[in-house]
Every structure is written in C-alpha cells, then in structure tokens.
Design an enzyme around this catalytic site. Structure first.
Site, PDB file in Angstrom:
ATOM      1  N   HIS A 270       0.855  -1.192   0.000  1.00  0.00           N
ATOM      2  CA  HIS A 270       0.000   0.000   0.000  1.00  0.00           C
ATOM      3  C   HIS A 270       0.887   1.237   0.000  1.00  0.00           C
ATOM      4  O   HIS A 270       1.986   1.229   0.553  1.00  0.00           O
ATOM      5  CB  HIS A 270      -0.886   0.015   1.256  1.00  0.00           C
ATOM      6  CG  HIS A 270      -2.067   0.903   1.123  1.00  0.00           C
ATOM      7  ND1 HIS A 270      -2.019   2.249   1.380  1.00  0.00           N
ATOM      8  CD2 HIS A 270      -3.323   0.651   0.707  1.00  0.00           C
ATOM      9  CE1 HIS A 270      -3.203   2.785   1.164  1.00  0.00           C
ATOM     10  NE2 HIS A 270      -4.017   1.836   0.742  1.00  0.00           N
ATOM     11  N   ASP A 328      -7.914  -5.298  -0.510  1.00  0.00           N
ATOM     12  CA  ASP A 328      -8.318  -6.107  -1.674  1.00  0.00           C
ATOM     13  C   ASP A 328      -7.962  -7.569  -1.545  1.00  0.00           C
ATOM     14  O   ASP A 328      -8.339  -8.373  -2.400  1.00  0.00           O
ATOM     15  CB  ASP A 328      -7.663  -5.529  -2.939  1.00  0.00           C
ATOM     16  CG  ASP A 328      -8.156  -4.124  -3.212  1.00  0.00           C
ATOM     17  OD1 ASP A 328      -7.353  -3.181  -3.192  1.00  0.00           O
ATOM     18  OD2 ASP A 328      -9.385  -3.976  -3.395  1.00  0.00           O
TER      19      ASP A 328
HETATM   20  C1  SDX Z   1      -6.035   0.246  -3.042  1.00  0.00           C
HETATM   21  O1  SDX Z   1      -4.343   4.668  -1.858  1.00  0.00           O
HETATM   22  C2  SDX Z   1      -5.327   4.037  -1.357  1.00  0.00           C
HETATM   23  O2  SDX Z   1      -5.805   4.356  -0.283  1.00  0.00           O
HETATM   24  C3  SDX Z   1      -5.857   2.897  -2.210  1.00  0.00           C
HETATM   25  C4  SDX Z   1      -6.874   2.010  -1.512  1.00  0.00           C
HETATM   26  C5  SDX Z   1      -8.163   2.741  -1.282  1.00  0.00           C
HETATM   27  O3  SDX Z   1      -8.918   2.316  -0.404  1.00  0.00           O
HETATM   28  O4  SDX Z   1      -8.445   3.668  -2.081  1.00  0.00           O
HETATM   29  O5  SDX Z   1      -6.372   1.561  -0.272  1.00  0.00           O
HETATM   30  C6  SDX Z   1      -7.225   0.799  -2.366  1.00  0.00           C
HETATM   31  O6  SDX Z   1      -5.760   0.634  -4.133  1.00  0.00           O
HETATM   32  C7  SDX Z   1      -5.158  -0.729  -2.293  1.00  0.00           C
HETATM   33  C8  SDX Z   1      -3.924  -1.183  -3.122  1.00  0.00           C
HETATM   34  C9  SDX Z   1      -4.413  -2.225  -4.131  1.00  0.00           C
HETATM   35  N1  SDX Z   1      -3.323  -2.588  -5.053  1.00  0.00           N
HETATM   36  C10 SDX Z   1      -2.778  -3.805  -5.042  1.00  0.00           C
HETATM   37  O7  SDX Z   1      -3.027  -4.662  -4.192  1.00  0.00           O
HETATM   38  C11 SDX Z   1      -1.838  -4.065  -6.189  1.00  0.00           C
HETATM   39  C12 SDX Z   1      -0.531  -4.670  -5.638  1.00  0.00           C
HETATM   40  N2  SDX Z   1       0.113  -3.667  -4.811  1.00  0.00           N
HETATM   41  C13 SDX Z   1       1.075  -2.851  -5.485  1.00  0.00           C
HETATM   42  O8  SDX Z   1       0.981  -2.631  -6.821  1.00  0.00           O
HETATM   43  C14 SDX Z   1       1.643  -1.803  -4.605  1.00  0.00           C
HETATM   44  O9  SDX Z   1       1.756  -2.273  -3.332  1.00  0.00           O
HETATM   45  C15 SDX Z   1       0.998  -0.442  -4.570  1.00  0.00           C
HETATM   46  C16 SDX Z   1       0.783   0.112  -5.944  1.00  0.00           C
HETATM   47  C17 SDX Z   1      -0.307  -0.509  -3.849  1.00  0.00           C
HETATM   48  C18 SDX Z   1       1.954   0.416  -3.843  1.00  0.00           C
HETATM   49  O10 SDX Z   1       3.183   0.282  -4.522  1.00  0.00           O
HETATM   50  P1  SDX Z   1       4.417   1.192  -4.146  1.00  0.00           P
HETATM   51  O11 SDX Z   1       4.018   2.610  -4.196  1.00  0.00           O
HETATM   52  O12 SDX Z   1       5.612   0.770  -4.950  1.00  0.00           O
HETATM   53  O13 SDX Z   1       4.604   0.762  -2.630  1.00  0.00           O
HETATM   54  P2  SDX Z   1       5.875   0.899  -1.805  1.00  0.00           P
HETATM   55  O14 SDX Z   1       6.632   2.137  -2.174  1.00  0.00           O
HETATM   56  O15 SDX Z   1       5.485   0.727  -0.386  1.00  0.00           O
HETATM   57  O16 SDX Z   1       6.775  -0.384  -2.245  1.00  0.00           O
HETATM   58  C19 SDX Z   1       7.899  -0.697  -1.458  1.00  0.00           C
HETATM   59  C20 SDX Z   1       8.633  -1.788  -2.232  1.00  0.00           C
HETATM   60  C21 SDX Z   1       8.909  -1.425  -3.673  1.00  0.00           C
HETATM   61  O17 SDX Z   1      10.101  -2.082  -4.031  1.00  0.00           O
HETATM   62  P3  SDX Z   1      11.487  -1.215  -4.090  1.00  0.00           P
HETATM   63  O18 SDX Z   1      11.268  -0.100  -5.089  1.00  0.00           O
HETATM   64  O19 SDX Z   1      11.725  -0.708  -2.690  1.00  0.00           O
HETATM   65  O20 SDX Z   1      12.532  -2.215  -4.569  1.00  0.00           O
HETATM   66  O21 SDX Z   1       7.843  -2.988  -2.282  1.00  0.00           O
HETATM   67  C22 SDX Z   1       7.583  -3.324  -3.634  1.00  0.00           C
HETATM   68  C23 SDX Z   1       7.807  -2.071  -4.442  1.00  0.00           C
HETATM   69  O22 SDX Z   1       8.205  -2.410  -5.742  1.00  0.00           O
HETATM   70  N3  SDX Z   1       6.179  -3.756  -3.682  1.00  0.00           N
HETATM   71  C24 SDX Z   1       5.795  -4.993  -3.983  1.00  0.00           C
HETATM   72  C25 SDX Z   1       4.393  -4.966  -3.863  1.00  0.00           C
HETATM   73  N4  SDX Z   1       3.986  -3.745  -3.511  1.00  0.00           N
HETATM   74  C26 SDX Z   1       5.105  -2.994  -3.398  1.00  0.00           C
HETATM   75  N5  SDX Z   1       6.469  -6.105  -4.341  1.00  0.00           N
HETATM   76  C27 SDX Z   1       5.720  -7.213  -4.583  1.00  0.00           C
HETATM   77  N6  SDX Z   1       4.370  -7.258  -4.483  1.00  0.00           N
HETATM   78  C28 SDX Z   1       3.677  -6.167  -4.132  1.00  0.00           C
HETATM   79  N7  SDX Z   1       2.337  -6.210  -4.034  1.00  0.00           N
END
Ligand code: SDX
Length: 393
Positions: A270, A328
């Site tokens: 998230h 989700d």
């Molecule tokens: C919703 O914003 C909101 O409030 C949204 C929401 C709402 O109610 O409106 O809460 C609803 O959209 C929830 C999120 C749903 N999305 C997913 O479940 C899709 C999978 N999750 C990801 O795509 C991701 O976690 C995001 C897009 C939600 C956030 O991604 P970020 O901005 O990259 O998160 P981060 O900066 O905390 O990531 C830290 C690290 C990163 O790696 P590095 O760059 O440090 O090497 O963790 C990695 C990310 O690449 N990472 C993941 C991951 N999510 C983040 N790696 C593997 N699997 C994942 N799901």
C-alpha cells in the site's frame, strides 16, 4: 500516538489538500472516519449510517438516520430512458466501462442537480449518486450476462436491494440471506472512503475545474479501474486462482521478489499502510463467516490466500518492504463466494467508494480558496531549437 493530532505550525505540508473526513496512520495501521475507527464502524454501524457520517460529519440521531435512509431509498431508480445506454455497449464490455459511461451520462439526465454553485443541487446530486450507484452496477452486471434488469425495491435495505437486483430473475425470486446482506454491507463500509487515494484525488482534481458532479464521479470510477488501485480485488482473486494450490506459492513469492519481473502480489502492499491495513483484518473475519455460512470454509482459494499470507508475512523480504495484505486481499474471496464474477469486484468497490468521492467533492467545493488543480512538472525535454524544413532533416 494514533488519533492524537498535533500540528506543528512550522510544518510545511506537501499534502494535496486539507480534509476533516478520513485520517490514516500508515505506520500504526489506523483508519478513522470523522474520528471513528473503521473496525468499530464495520462492526457496530452500517453503510448508510457511515454515509451520513462521511457526508455530514457526525453520527445521525435515529430521526436523522430514518430521514436519510428514506431519502436514499426513494432515489434508487434511474430514469427509464437511461436503460438504453446499457444497450449501447457490447454484452462482453467490462461492467466498469459501462459504469463510467452511464454515470457520466447522468449529467445529461439530471440537469436539476448539476449546478455546483447551488447548495441544494449539490445535495440532490449527492443523494442521487449514492442511491443510484447500486442500481447502475447491478444493471451493468445483468446486461453483461444477458438477464433482464431488476428494479430496486423500497422495502429492502441498501445491501439486500443490491444483492436482489444482481441475483433475482423473473423465473425465481432471490431470497436475501441476512448474513450475506450483512457481509455485503460491511464490504461497502470498508470501502467507503480512504483519504486522498488516486481515484479520490482524481475526483477532487476534476471538481476543481467546476465540472458537474456526475462527470467528476465518472472520472473517479475510471481511475479506480486500474489493477494497482481498485482493480486489485479482481486481479488478486485471479492471481489466487492462478496459484491454485499452496505448493505453488513459493514460485509466486520468488516472482514478487524478482526486480526483473513486473509481477506484484495482488492484494499486498500500500502507498500509505506500512503495517496491516485495518480493513483487511475485518475483511478476513468476514470471509471466514461467509464461507462457513455457505459451507465452503475449505474453499481452496481461501486456503491458498491464508497460506500465501502466512508465507509472505514470515518472509524477511516482505517484512523489510513493509508489505502487508490490503483491503483487496480478502474482498474478492467473499464476493466470489457470494456468486459475483471477478468482473463485478471493482464495480462493487466503485459503488461503495461513491460516498467517499461525493463527501470529498462536497468538502472541496466548500473551500472558499478553491483554485483549479494545476500540478507543475520537472521539464527534462529538449532545450529551445529552430524548426527544420523536411528537406533538411
Ligand atoms: C487500493 O491509496 C489508497 O488508499 C488505495 C486504496 C483505497 O482504499 O483507495 O487503499 C485501495 O488501491 C489498495 C492497493 C491495491 N493494489 C494492489 O493490491 C496491487 C498490488 N500492490 C502494489 O501494486 C503496490 O503495493 C501499490 C501500488 C499498492 C503500492 O506500490 P508502491 O508505491 O511501490 O509501494 P511501496 O513504495 O510501499 O513499495 C515498497 C517496495 C517497492 O520495491 P522497491 O522499489 O523498494 O525495490 O515494495 C515493492 C515495491 O516495488 N512492492 C511490492 C508490492 N507492492 C510494493 N512487491 C511485490 N508485491 C507487491 N504487491
């Protein structure tokens, strides 16, 4: 300390906006709606009462709640001519495409609630959107499966009405199971609002130009559709099905860690929560309750989800990245068990989030300093240069 608001006047906020509606503490895993914790609201309140709280700032009295629920109930039908919009789509159109189109088209029908400078019209638009979204979502579903539309009924509560509009057919009335209706209502509550997420920020940006409320909410629906945002509930269940059995989990965990692999664990991570998403905890309890009621507690998808969560939470990589299940992760399992196809998961999220979008839209319009949103950029392109005729290129 969660919930204790200290404000350092010297603090230069990079926030997109001020708001009094929802507070998130990502580190502590806290979500408050007008000060009330989401887990308490999900347990003790119900969606339309939460709608009142988000819209007006306080929990309603019994009389206020009855008046609000009657108002919403009596606005659940859509203009009969709008039925034609659904027929303009291919049957196999994603219901989110239909919802974007039909909600945007509401501005062509409800002219008496499009003037954003008229407080009464803003109020009417708010009620119409909250009241009609379940009907539009159910009609998008019915159209996609070739079944006749089912009209809303005024003797059913909000969640029961939606379930019946989705699952009733002329040949057989759908008997709403109160436990499923309660679970549906709880899913609506858990998705109602979430501060300045991508789709809410989209609604605020659109409303800052003075666009009408239906156009603004249609913009929010379009943004929510993405798999990184609201589309994650559909993507998550499809991922769990692709994993299929717990023994394949290590393969997917490895892919999620591989920087060269764009695969993400859907339903994990998230932008704000660096701890458990408090909504995921309630959703997980609801999943257990619904599947037990339906006698499918050994649902293979749920078993894979629970094992995936256990393995991921024990893995140092996810702990270091602070990746936890989000809202989700479990919602799709419940919706699947209720009989919804994965294509209806995000429309249900959009239905539930409408009150959040509308509440934030109203809050933004009440801001006397409102200016059109106009983000700037860091320009990295070519420096100025003269035009060259094609003969000389
Ligand atoms: C919703 O914003 C909101 O409030 C949204 C929401 C709402 O109610 O409106 O809460 C609803 O959209 C929830 C999120 C749903 N999305 C997913 O479940 C899709 C999978 N999750 C990801 O795509 C991701 O976690 C995001 C897009 C939600 C956030 O991604 P970020 O901005 O990259 O998160 P981060 O900066 O905390 O990531 C830290 C690290 C990163 O790696 P590095 O760059 O440090 O090497 O963790 C990695 C990310 O690449 N990472 C993941 C991951 N999510 C983040 N790696 C593997 N699997 C994942 N799901």
């Amino acid at each position: 300390q969660a919930g204790v608001f200290t404000y350092d006047p010297g603090f230069t906020s990079t926030a997109a906006c001020d708001s009094t509606i929802t507070y998130i503490d990502g580190e502590a895993g806290v979500l408050l709606h007008r000060g009330y914790p989401i887990d308490q609201l999900a347990k003790d309140s119900h969606y339309l009462e939460v709608c009142y709280l988000l819209l007006y700032g306080e929990l309603p009295s019994a009389a206020q709640l009855e008046e609000f629920e009657t108002l919403v109930t009596r606005h659940t039908m859509i203009h009969e001519q709008m039925h034609n919009f659904f027929r303009g789509f291919r049957r196999d159109a994603h219901p989110m495409a239909t919802m974007v189109g039909v909600v945007g088209a509401m501005s062509a029908f409800y002219h008496d609630s499009t003037d954003i400078n008229d407080e009464h019209q803003r109020e009417v638009a708010s009620i119409r959107l909250i009241a009609k979204m379940p009907t539009i979502a159910a009609m998008a579903y019915k159209y996609s499966i070739g079944q006749p539309f089912v009209y809303p009924r005024n003797d059913l509560d909000y969640a029961s009405n939606f379930l019946r509009m989705c699952f009733s057919v002329p040949a057989e009335e759908y008997e709403v199971n109160p436990i499923l209706a309660r679970a549906m209502d709880r899913i609506f509550t858990l998705h109602a609002d979430h501060e300045q997420n991508a789709s809410t920020s989209t609604v605020r940006l659109a409303s800052s130009s003075g666009a009408n409320p239906f156009a603004c909410i249609a913009a929010g629906i379009a943004c929510l559709w993405g798999p990184a945002h609201g589309g994650a509930n559909q993507a998550c269940l499809e991922m769990l099905r692709e994993i299929g059995t717990p023994d394949r989990i290590p393969e997917f965990i490895a892919r999620a860690k591989d920087k060269n692999d764009p695969f993400r664990l859907m339903g994990f991570g998230h932008r704000v929560y660096k701890n458990f998403d408090p909504r995921a905890k309630v959703m997980k309890e609801s999943a257990d309750e619904v599947l037990e009621l339906l006698g499918i507690e050994n649902n293979p998808t749920l078993q894979v989800a629970k094992e995936l969560e256990r393995v991921a939470l024990e893995d140092p990589y996810f702990a270091e990245k602070k990746l936890y299940p989000n809202v989700d992760f479990y919602s799709g399992i419940i919706l699947d068990a209720m009989g919804f196809p994965t294509s209806m998961f995000t429309p249900i999220f959009a239905l539930a989030r409408t009150v959040g979008w509308v509440s934030q839209w109203k809050e933004q319009l009440a801001d006397p300093q409102l200016k059109i949103g106009r983000p700037r950029q860091l320009y990295l392109g070519a420096t100025q240069r003269d035009y060259v005729d094609i003969e000389n290129r």
